[in-house]
Write an enzyme that holds these catalytic residues in place. Structure first.
Site, short mmCIF file in Angstrom:
data_model
loop_
_atom_site.label_atom_id
_atom_site.label_comp_id
_atom_site.label_asym_id
_atom_site.label_seq_id
_atom_site.Cartn_x
_atom_site.Cartn_y
_atom_site.Cartn_z
N ARG A 178 -2.26 -8.79 -2.85
CA ARG A 178 -3.29 -9.64 -3.47
C ARG A 178 -3.35 -9.39 -4.97
O ARG A 178 -3.43 -10.29 -5.77
CB ARG A 178 -4.65 -9.34 -2.85
CG ARG A 178 -5.00 -10.41 -1.83
CD ARG A 178 -6.38 -10.24 -1.31
NE ARG A 178 -6.57 -8.89 -0.77
CZ ARG A 178 -7.71 -8.48 -0.24
NH1 ARG A 178 -8.74 -9.28 -0.18
NH2 ARG A 178 -7.82 -7.25 0.24
N GLU A 184 0.48 -7.05 22.19
CA GLU A 184 1.14 -5.90 22.80
C GLU A 184 0.15 -5.14 23.70
O GLU A 184 -1.05 -5.15 23.42
CB GLU A 184 1.74 -4.97 21.72
CG GLU A 184 0.71 -4.31 20.82
CD GLU A 184 1.35 -3.53 19.67
OE1 GLU A 184 2.27 -4.04 19.02
OE2 GLU A 184 0.90 -2.39 19.46
N HIS A 204 6.10 0.02 19.35
CA HIS A 204 5.07 0.52 18.42
C HIS A 204 5.17 2.04 18.24
O HIS A 204 4.25 2.78 18.57
CB HIS A 204 3.67 0.12 18.89
CG HIS A 204 2.66 0.14 17.78
ND1 HIS A 204 1.56 -0.70 17.74
CD2 HIS A 204 2.59 0.87 16.64
CE1 HIS A 204 0.86 -0.45 16.65
NE2 HIS A 204 1.47 0.51 15.96
N GLY A 250 0.86 -1.19 0.00
CA GLY A 250 0.00 0.00 0.00
C GLY A 250 0.89 1.23 0.00
O GLY A 250 2.06 1.18 -0.41
N ARG A 251 0.34 2.33 0.52
CA ARG A 251 1.10 3.58 0.43
C ARG A 251 2.35 3.56 1.30
O ARG A 251 3.37 4.12 0.94
CB ARG A 251 0.19 4.76 0.76
CG ARG A 251 -0.74 5.05 -0.42
CD ARG A 251 -1.88 5.92 -0.06
NE ARG A 251 -2.85 5.20 0.75
CZ ARG A 251 -4.11 5.60 0.95
NH1 ARG A 251 -4.54 6.71 0.40
NH2 ARG A 251 -4.93 4.90 1.70
N ILE A 252 2.28 2.88 2.45
CA ILE A 252 3.48 2.80 3.29
C ILE A 252 4.51 1.89 2.63
O ILE A 252 5.70 2.23 2.55
CB ILE A 252 3.11 2.31 4.71
CG1 ILE A 252 2.27 3.39 5.42
CG2 ILE A 252 4.37 2.00 5.52
CD1 ILE A 252 1.71 2.99 6.77
N ILE A 272 6.64 -3.58 10.79
CA ILE A 272 6.16 -2.27 11.26
C ILE A 272 4.65 -2.20 11.07
O ILE A 272 4.06 -1.12 11.15
CB ILE A 272 6.82 -1.09 10.49
CG1 ILE A 272 6.88 -1.34 8.99
CG2 ILE A 272 8.21 -0.80 11.00
CD1 ILE A 272 5.75 -0.86 8.20
N ALA A 273 4.02 -3.36 10.81
CA ALA A 273 2.60 -3.34 10.45
C ALA A 273 1.71 -3.53 11.68
O ALA A 273 1.21 -2.54 12.25
CB ALA A 273 2.34 -4.42 9.41
C1 DGY Z 1 -1.06 3.20 12.79
O1 DGY Z 1 -1.33 4.36 12.49
O2 DGY Z 1 -1.78 2.26 12.45
C2 DGY Z 1 0.15 3.02 13.61
O3 DGY Z 1 0.46 1.69 13.81
C3 DGY Z 1 -0.07 3.72 14.94
O4 DGY Z 1 1.01 4.48 15.23
#
Ligand code: DGY
Length: 329
Positions: free
Chosen positions: A179, A269, A287, A157-159, A238-239
């Protein structure tokens, strides 16, 4: 008391930004960061017309059962797995997120984790702080180069795309799995090639997870997927916690079936799988991928804009920009 609609903000955030609500709403902001239990949360929601909440607030049908006035739940995050969107839609409540404003900060942080894990930065720092630096052997603390190695991204996606853009400077070929493949022009701009998931797992030297947590993506990386990865590879998450089976990951890291990992998010978490805390080949952080002053302020601003807009105010009056269940509007 006033006859203004009421907004509740579940966590301390940026008062100057929240102040934009004050001409139109009676605003209550929690002054400490704490997780409310389901009944306490339901009691808070019951009295509100709008709420701005965070990932620690898990909101489903039960929590909004008595929230007859509630029109919007504005989540201070791009991910919204803490909210049962179907239940909100059934109750006629809009849900908004903070898509886009955090892409670059999160992508930067993914790279910080990737580089930190590749160069063993946090383990070396722990060693130094423990007073072990009398002389460093020539072959101590050897990490691995990133230049020219293959970057894999699961969830483009964008990230994911922002992470891919940064790979150009490191001369890394980028492969990804989604997908469905991205349009060709977007792939070209990201210098990225779509592959199937098994190929992604098998070919990545660094595999970054950037996909949302849904019932379909829970344990998208578990023991079978880890077994397909190179023993020299590093996994970066990082998801969301829950996308990785943390117990399986800890076992793979312990047995050196996977060289290393860098994790910003964890299953369950703020609790961590205890084995992760004992391993030296994993970088851990609480996080914080979107945690820069600029980005957290911008996220607050997006949440405020969505609340204002739903009630006909502000720059997007009548057209809240980040609604994830637009069918309720
Ligand atoms: C998000 O925006 O989903 C991040 O994980 C929260 O910082």
């Amino acid at each position: 008391m006033t006859d203004k609609p009421r907004v509740w903000v579940s966590r301390p955030t940026f008062p100057g930004v929240i102040a934009r609500l004050e001409p139109h709403f009676e605003v209550t902001v929690e002054d400490t960061e704490r997780k409310l239990g389901p009944s306490e949360l339901a009691a808070r929601l019951a009295r509100q017309d709008a709420v701005i909440v965070g990932l620690k607030d898990r909101i489903g049908a039960a929590e909004v059962g008595a929230a007859e006035r509630l029109r919007i739940v504005a989540n201070l995050a791009v991910g919204y797995d803490n909210i049962d969107v179907d239940a909100m839609s059934a109750a006629g409540i809009a849900v908004s997120n903070t898509a886009d404003v955090l892409n670059e900060s999160v992508a930067d942080y993914a790279w910080a984790l990737l580089l930190g894990a590749a160069r063993r930065m946090t383990a070396a720092e722990r060693w130094l702080r423990a007073g072990h630096w009398h002389a460093t052997e020539f072959k101590a603390w050897l990490g691995s180069d990133v230049r020219g190695r293959t970057l894999g991204i699961l969830g483009m996606g964008r990230i994911g795309q922002a992470i891919a853009h940064r790979a150009v400077g490191f001369g890394m070929p980028v492969i990804y799995h989604n997908r469905s493949p991205l349009p060709e022009a977007v792939e070209r701009a990201c210098h990225a090639r779509h592959v199937d998931k098994a190929q992604l797992l098998g070919e990545s030297d660094f595999l970054v997870l950037a996909l949302p947590l849904t019932p379909r993506t829970r344990h998208a990386v578990g023991a079978p997927e880890l077994a397909l990865m190179k023993p020299t590879a590093l996994l970066i998450n990082i998801a969301r916690g829950g996308i990785v089976d943390d117990a399986a990951l800890a076992a793979a890291l312990r047995d050196r079936r996977l060289a290393g990992a860098a994790l910003d998010v964890f299953e369950g978490e703020p609790k961590l799988h205890p084995a992760l805390l004992t391993l030296d080949n994993v970088v851990l952080s609480p996080h914080i991928a979107s945690a820069t002053t600029e980005t957290r302020r911008a996220m607050t601003s997006v949440a405020v804009d969505n609340v204002l807009a739903l009630f006909g105010h502000g720059p997007h009056a009548g057209r809240p920009p980040n609604i994830v269940n637009p069918n309720v509007l």
